[in-house]
Write a protein that holds these residues in place. Structure first.
Motif, PDB file in Angstrom:
ATOM      1  N   GLY A 182      -8.311  -6.177 -16.756  1.00 17.63           N
ATOM      2  CA  GLY A 182      -9.785  -7.031 -17.316  1.00 17.63           C
ATOM      3  C   GLY A 182      -9.348  -7.590 -18.126  1.00 17.63           C
ATOM      4  N   ALA A 183      -7.933  -7.662 -18.579  1.00 15.88           N
ATOM      5  CA  ALA A 183      -7.410  -8.311 -19.625  1.00 15.88           C
ATOM      6  C   ALA A 183      -6.677  -9.502 -19.171  1.00 15.88           C
ATOM      7  CB  ALA A 183      -6.446  -7.956 -21.081  1.00 15.88           C
ATOM      8  N   GLY A 184      -6.406  -9.733 -17.682  1.00 15.20           N
ATOM      9  CA  GLY A 184      -5.805 -11.225 -17.281  1.00 15.20           C
ATOM     10  C   GLY A 184      -4.152 -10.535 -16.551  1.00 15.20           C
ATOM     11  N   PHE A 185      -4.518  -9.202 -16.846  1.00 16.33           N
ATOM     12  CA  PHE A 185      -2.752  -8.942 -16.155  1.00 16.33           C
ATOM     13  C   PHE A 185      -3.070  -8.688 -14.545  1.00 16.33           C
ATOM     14  CE2 PHE A 185      -2.344  -7.817 -20.424  1.00 16.33           C
ATOM     15  CZ  PHE A 185      -1.215  -7.517 -20.161  1.00 16.33           C
ATOM     16  N   LEU A 186      -1.589  -9.255 -13.502  1.00 14.71           N
ATOM     17  CA  LEU A 186      -1.579  -8.683 -12.165  1.00 14.71           C
ATOM     18  C   LEU A 186      -1.405  -7.697 -12.171  1.00 14.71           C
ATOM     19  CD1 LEU A 186       0.291 -12.161 -11.687  1.00 14.71           C
ATOM     20  CD2 LEU A 186      -1.869 -11.983 -11.684  1.00 14.71           C
ATOM     21  N   THR A 187      -2.187  -7.308 -10.982  1.00 14.67           N
ATOM     22  CA  THR A 187      -1.637  -5.990 -10.301  1.00 14.67           C
ATOM     23  C   THR A 187      -0.667  -6.720  -9.211  1.00 14.67           C
ATOM     24  OG1 THR A 187      -4.099  -5.602 -11.082  1.00 14.67           O
ATOM     25  CG2 THR A 187      -2.818  -3.686  -9.045  1.00 14.67           C
ATOM     26  N   LEU A 378       1.981 -11.205  -4.672  1.00 17.52           N
ATOM     27  CA  LEU A 378       1.466 -10.117  -5.422  1.00 17.52           C
ATOM     28  C   LEU A 378       0.403  -9.697  -3.835  1.00 17.52           C
ATOM     29  CD1 LEU A 378       1.875  -9.193  -9.149  1.00 17.52           C
ATOM     30  CD2 LEU A 378       3.055  -8.094  -7.284  1.00 17.52           C
ATOM     31  N   GLU A 379      -0.397 -10.158  -4.026  1.00 18.56           N
ATOM     32  CA  GLU A 379      -1.436 -10.504  -3.066  1.00 18.56           C
ATOM     33  C   GLU A 379      -0.537  -9.670  -1.086  1.00 18.56           C
ATOM     34  OE1 GLU A 379      -5.091 -12.639  -1.238  1.00 18.56           O
ATOM     35  OE2 GLU A 379      -4.204 -13.384  -2.479  1.00 18.56           O
ATOM     36  N   ARG A 380       0.503 -10.557  -1.178  1.00 19.12           N
ATOM     37  CA  ARG A 380       0.709 -10.384   0.281  1.00 19.12           C
ATOM     38  C   ARG A 380       1.564  -8.582   0.109  1.00 19.12           C
ATOM     39  NH1 ARG A 380       2.288 -15.659  -1.095  1.00 19.12           N
ATOM     40  NH2 ARG A 380       4.778 -14.877  -0.873  1.00 19.12           N
ATOM     41  N   GLU A 381       2.074  -9.046  -1.292  1.00 25.31           N
ATOM     42  CA  GLU A 381       3.251  -7.941  -1.476  1.00 25.31           C
ATOM     43  C   GLU A 381       2.648  -6.354  -1.114  1.00 25.31           C
ATOM     44  OE1 GLU A 381       6.896  -6.446  -3.903  1.00 25.31           O
ATOM     45  OE2 GLU A 381       5.194  -6.637  -4.953  1.00 25.31           O
ATOM     46  N   ARG A 382       0.711  -6.060  -2.441  1.00 20.95           N
ATOM     47  CA  ARG A 382      -0.055  -5.034  -1.636  1.00 20.95           C
ATOM     48  C   ARG A 382       0.136  -5.022  -0.602  1.00 20.95           C
ATOM     49  NH1 ARG A 382      -2.058  -7.952  -6.150  1.00 20.95           N
ATOM     50  NH2 ARG A 382      -3.497  -8.597  -4.995  1.00 20.95           N
ATOM     51  N   GLU A 383      -0.763  -6.444   0.187  1.00 19.09           N
ATOM     52  CA  GLU A 383      -1.368  -6.139   2.029  1.00 19.09           C
ATOM     53  C   GLU A 383      -0.035  -5.218   2.643  1.00 19.09           C
ATOM     54  OE1 GLU A 383      -2.024  -9.247   3.394  1.00 19.09           O
ATOM     55  OE2 GLU A 383      -3.857  -9.993   2.023  1.00 19.09           O
ATOM     56  N   GLU A 384       1.493  -5.898   2.441  1.00 19.30           N
ATOM     57  CA  GLU A 384       2.524  -4.862   3.101  1.00 19.30           C
ATOM     58  C   GLU A 384       2.468  -3.741   2.606  1.00 19.30           C
ATOM     59  OE1 GLU A 384       7.187  -5.433   3.860  1.00 19.30           O
ATOM     60  OE2 GLU A 384       6.262  -7.051   1.805  1.00 19.30           O
ATOM     61  N   VAL A 385       2.667  -2.765   1.643  1.00 18.48           N
ATOM     62  CA  VAL A 385       2.716  -1.504   0.959  1.00 18.48           C
ATOM     63  C   VAL A 385       1.486  -0.813   1.519  1.00 18.48           C
ATOM     64  CG1 VAL A 385       1.924  -0.532  -1.055  1.00 18.48           C
ATOM     65  CG2 VAL A 385       3.768  -2.376  -1.058  1.00 18.48           C
ATOM     66  N   GLN A 386       0.289  -0.988   2.224  1.00 16.46           N
ATOM     67  CA  GLN A 386      -0.818  -0.821   2.185  1.00 16.46           C
ATOM     68  C   GLN A 386      -0.127  -0.175   4.083  1.00 16.46           C
ATOM     69  OE1 GLN A 386      -4.491  -2.489   1.493  1.00 16.46           O
ATOM     70  NE2 GLN A 386      -5.408  -0.949   3.426  1.00 16.46           N
ATOM     71  N   GLN A 387      -0.121  -1.866   4.594  1.00 20.39           N
ATOM     72  CA  GLN A 387       0.499  -1.403   6.102  1.00 20.39           C
ATOM     73  C   GLN A 387       1.686  -0.350   6.279  1.00 20.39           C
ATOM     74  OE1 GLN A 387       0.949  -5.496   7.302  1.00 20.39           O
ATOM     75  NE2 GLN A 387      -1.061  -6.361   6.765  1.00 20.39           N
ATOM     76  N   ILE A 388       2.408  -0.728   4.593  1.00 22.59           N
ATOM     77  CA  ILE A 388       3.540   0.505   5.191  1.00 22.59           C
ATOM     78  C   ILE A 388       2.583   2.167   4.855  1.00 22.59           C
ATOM     79  CG2 ILE A 388       5.275   1.666   4.144  1.00 22.59           C
ATOM     80  CD1 ILE A 388       6.009  -1.710   3.777  1.00 22.59           C
ATOM     81  N   GLY A 389       2.466   2.070   4.055  1.00 23.42           N
ATOM     82  CA  GLY A 389       1.798   3.289   3.938  1.00 23.42           C
ATOM     83  C   GLY A 389       1.005   4.014   4.639  1.00 23.42           C
ATOM     84  N   GLU A 390       0.245   3.200   5.308  1.00 26.11           N
ATOM     85  CA  GLU A 390      -1.007   3.820   6.340  1.00 26.11           C
ATOM     86  C   GLU A 390       0.195   3.698   7.992  1.00 26.11           C
ATOM     87  OE1 GLU A 390      -2.892  -0.060   7.352  1.00 26.11           O
ATOM     88  OE2 GLU A 390      -4.751   1.056   5.704  1.00 26.11           O
TER      89      GLU A 390
END
Length: 407
Positions: A182-187, A378-390
């Motif tokens: 909400g303060a503008g940080f990237l996740t 980070l957008e690409r990395e989040r997708e990769e982390v999700q795929q690896i987790g699945e």
């Protein structure tokens, strides 16, 4: 809201002020405990030992997390009228990216090749500790959402005022990440492996949830780990003598020096926490021929066992897995702890009953060009982390007819 290092400048409506202090000495113990609670036995409190006053002050007093090691205290105090503490952020001015476990070396290299200056930066974390926990700490009598939002905004403001490149909040809770977004940080997301205790009555009860082939493999592994006359001791409380700490520190230094060159924690630190936190510490020690040869340190929260450092002076097959992972499960079951967090990385934990879990951090990048580049990454990395987790979930050792636990 505005801030200074030596005093407070209240927000225009007079509600809040941010003040920065350079050590845990900038908080009275009772003030800090109004944010975190006092112990894991306190009713109604989810206790995390790593954000305790004892742990953070021991890191500073031992010289492990201080200016000369590149961890200069820059803790934020959120104050109300009269200087009353409403919230806090454990924060450090960093001159490097070591000891963080959420790596941004590539961001630093790219920014400096382009002519920027990445260091110093602000790091909101527990030094040398890859364990999720609160980072935006709210007074237990205050509205937590309001305080977290004020702290997130305050951290961004302090970053801008100091003229540093960025602020990084690592191993944060979901509530903290929501306020920071909400303060503008990237996740950013990453992955760890945690064991979930579903009211097991014994290790065999847990083994019954695994596929037959996996059960047999773990039973064999545990037998072989102790096949050279090795015995295991659980040490906590008054068991944690200076002689025991001498043994464990020798393990820590030997393994740490081989693994990453320079261990982060010194002998004084272990004496301090042994004195101040002995009831929140479990040492799992392996003994052979009357002397300790290996050990792992764990910290005990209100519902979680946190595995941290391991070391040995004798190499034996599977002993690392026994001391760090199997014994942690045994202890959690015996003491009715809900979760075992076994530290950073390690897909080898999956075969031993630990499940993939997403961890989160949040990052504020001042320079617009760097921020946009990091956001794309980070957008690409989040997708990769999700795929690896699945993928890992699909290949877990658990029987397929059993429901997944709540994580």
């Amino acid at each position: 809201m505005d801030s200074t290092r030596d005093g407070t400048e209240p927000h225009a409506d007079g509600d809040f002020a941010i003040r920065v202090v350079d050590s845990m000495g900038g908080f009275a113990r009772a003030e800090w405990e109004s944010l975190t609670g006092t112990s894991r036995n306190e009713s109604g409190n989810i206790y995390n030992p790593f954000i305790s006053y004892e742990f953070l002050s021991s890191l500073e007093e031992s010289g492990c997390a201080v200016r000369r090691s590149g961890w200069m205290g820059h803790h934020l105090r959120l104050e109300g009228p009269g200087g009353r503490l409403l919230g806090a952020v454990p924060c450090y001015m960093k001159s490097h990216s070591q000891g963080e476990y959420v790596f941004d070396h590539g961001w630093a290299d790219a920014f400096e090749r382009a002519g920027g200056r990445y260091y110093p930066k602000l790091q909101v974390s527990v030094p040398f500790t890859p364990a999720t926990g609160p980072r935006l700490l709210a007074h237990r009598a205050a509205d937590a959402d309001t305080v977290r939002a004020a702290l997130a905004s305050g951290l961004k403001l302090v970053t801008n005022k100091l003229g540093v490149s960025s602020a990084h909040v690592t191993f944060a809770t979901e509530d903290d990440v929501e306020a920071l977004e909400g303060a503008g940080f990237l996740t950013r997301t990453d992955q760890q492996f945690h064991f979930f205790n579903e009211d097991y009555s014994s290790y065999d009860d847990f083994l019954a949830t695994l596929a037959s082939r996996k059960r047999k493999a773990l039973k064999k592994e545990r037998r072989e780990a102790l096949s050279h006359g090795i015995e295991i001791d659980w040490l906590t409380g008054s068991d944690l003598t200076e002689r025991v700490w001498d043994d464990f520190f020798a393990f820590y230094m030997d393994t740490g020096s081989r693994k990453w060159g320079r261990p982060y924690l010194n002998r004084t630190f272990f004496s301090l926490i042994g004195e101040r936190m002995r009831d929140d510490i479990l040492l799992v020690m392996a003994r052979r021929n009357g002397r300790y040869i290996a050990g792992a340190i764990n910290f005990i929260g209100s519902d979680t066992l946190y595995g941290r450092n391991w070391g040995c002076v004798e190499d034996h097959p599977y002993l690392h897995f026994e001391v760090c992972y199997h014994q942690a499960i045994d202890f959690a079951i015996a003491n009715k702890l809900r979760v075992v967090e076994a530290g950073a990385q390690g897909e080898h934990k999956l075969a031993r009953g630990y499940r993939p879990v997403t961890t989160r951090s949040a990052h504020y990048i001042v320079h617009a060009g760097l921020r946009n580049a990091v956001a794309d990454y980070l957008e690409r990395e989040r997708e990769e982390v999700q795929q690896i987790g699945e993928y890992l979930d699909e290949h877990s050792p658990f029987r397929k007819d059993l429901a997944e636990p709540d994580s």
